[in-house]
Design a protein around this motif. Structure first.
Motif, mmCIF file in Angstrom:
data_model
loop_
_atom_site.group_PDB
_atom_site.id
_atom_site.type_symbol
_atom_site.label_atom_id
_atom_site.label_comp_id
_atom_site.label_asym_id
_atom_site.label_seq_id
_atom_site.Cartn_x
_atom_site.Cartn_y
_atom_site.Cartn_z
ATOM 1 N N THR A 1 42.221 47.023 39.046
ATOM 2 C CA THR A 1 42.298 46.626 37.073
ATOM 3 C C THR A 1 42.386 48.109 36.344
ATOM 4 O OG1 THR A 1 40.318 45.032 37.684
ATOM 5 C CG2 THR A 1 40.560 45.895 35.519
ATOM 6 N N ASN B 1 44.702 49.219 34.243
ATOM 7 C CA ASN B 1 44.493 49.398 33.024
ATOM 8 C C ASN B 1 45.670 50.969 32.043
ATOM 9 O OD1 ASN B 1 43.727 47.646 31.953
ATOM 10 N ND2 ASN B 1 40.911 47.760 32.719
ATOM 11 N N ASP C 1 44.636 48.480 26.320
ATOM 12 C CA ASP C 1 43.837 47.873 27.367
ATOM 13 C C ASP C 1 42.639 47.857 28.097
ATOM 14 O OD1 ASP C 1 46.360 46.364 26.833
ATOM 15 O OD2 ASP C 1 47.416 46.601 28.740
ATOM 16 N N TYR D 1 41.263 46.083 30.350
ATOM 17 C CA TYR D 1 40.212 44.794 30.939
ATOM 18 C C TYR D 1 39.907 45.048 32.020
ATOM 19 C CZ TYR D 1 45.786 43.077 29.321
ATOM 20 O OH TYR D 1 46.169 42.796 28.151
ATOM 21 N N GLU E 1 38.847 39.396 34.089
ATOM 22 C CA GLU E 1 40.241 39.594 33.105
ATOM 23 C C GLU E 1 41.102 39.339 34.330
ATOM 24 O OE1 GLU E 1 38.651 40.120 28.296
ATOM 25 O OE2 GLU E 1 39.127 41.686 29.840
ATOM 26 N N PHE E 2 41.230 40.443 34.750
ATOM 27 C CA PHE E 2 42.292 41.256 36.199
ATOM 28 C C PHE E 2 42.142 39.520 36.672
ATOM 29 C CE2 PHE E 2 43.555 42.997 39.651
ATOM 30 C CZ PHE E 2 45.074 42.972 39.119
#
Length: 137
Positions: free
Chosen positions: A20, A24, A36, A38, A42-43
């Motif tokens: 993740t 980003n 970004d 995340y 969310e990922f």
């Protein structure tokens, strides 16, 4: 909206968190205007949604579902490159090839062998394969 709870061992969660963070960074590197950040959760949700979309797309274009016709495989490299402001010359330079050869592939005059397909795919940022190819009957 439904909620799903999953349990991951610590090592798997750590690996997903690292991926993740990397995604980003890559997104911010590709586009300096992006902010970004995340979360790991969310990922994971994004990965699941992307996988579902890939499966749905495959069912729509799977040539073996409807009949035994042999469809032609075509690529969308030109469209992907245009959306990312990547020029044929840039791709050719990175692959140590002549721009006219890349142009033939981008215009679906010819299709690359698998090795070259993968190299072009990587140069274009490894978009989902469901966005890269389609079948023409």
């Amino acid at each position: 909206m439904k909620k799903i709870t999953i349990e991951l061992n610590d090592e798997t969660y750590k690996q997903i968190s690292e991926i993740t963070e990397l995604e980003n960074l890559i997104n911010r590197h590709r586009d300096k205007n992006r902010n970004d950040n995340y979360t790991t959760e969310e990922f994971v949700v994004g990965c699941i949604v992307d996988k579902v979309e890939q499966i749905k797309h495959f069912n729509k274009v799977n040539p073996f579902i409807k009949n035994n016709a042999q469809p032609k495989v075509k690529n969308r490299f030109k469209e992907i490159a245009k959306n990312k402001n990547i020029y044929i010359k840039d791709v050719a330079d990175q692959l140590d090839m002549q721009p006219p050869n890349i142009s033939k592939i981008f215009n679906n005059v010819s299709q690359p062998r698998l090795e070259l397909f993968i190299k072009i795919w990587i140069v274009l940022g490894s978009p989902p394969l469901s966005q890269c190819i389609y079948f023409e009957e």
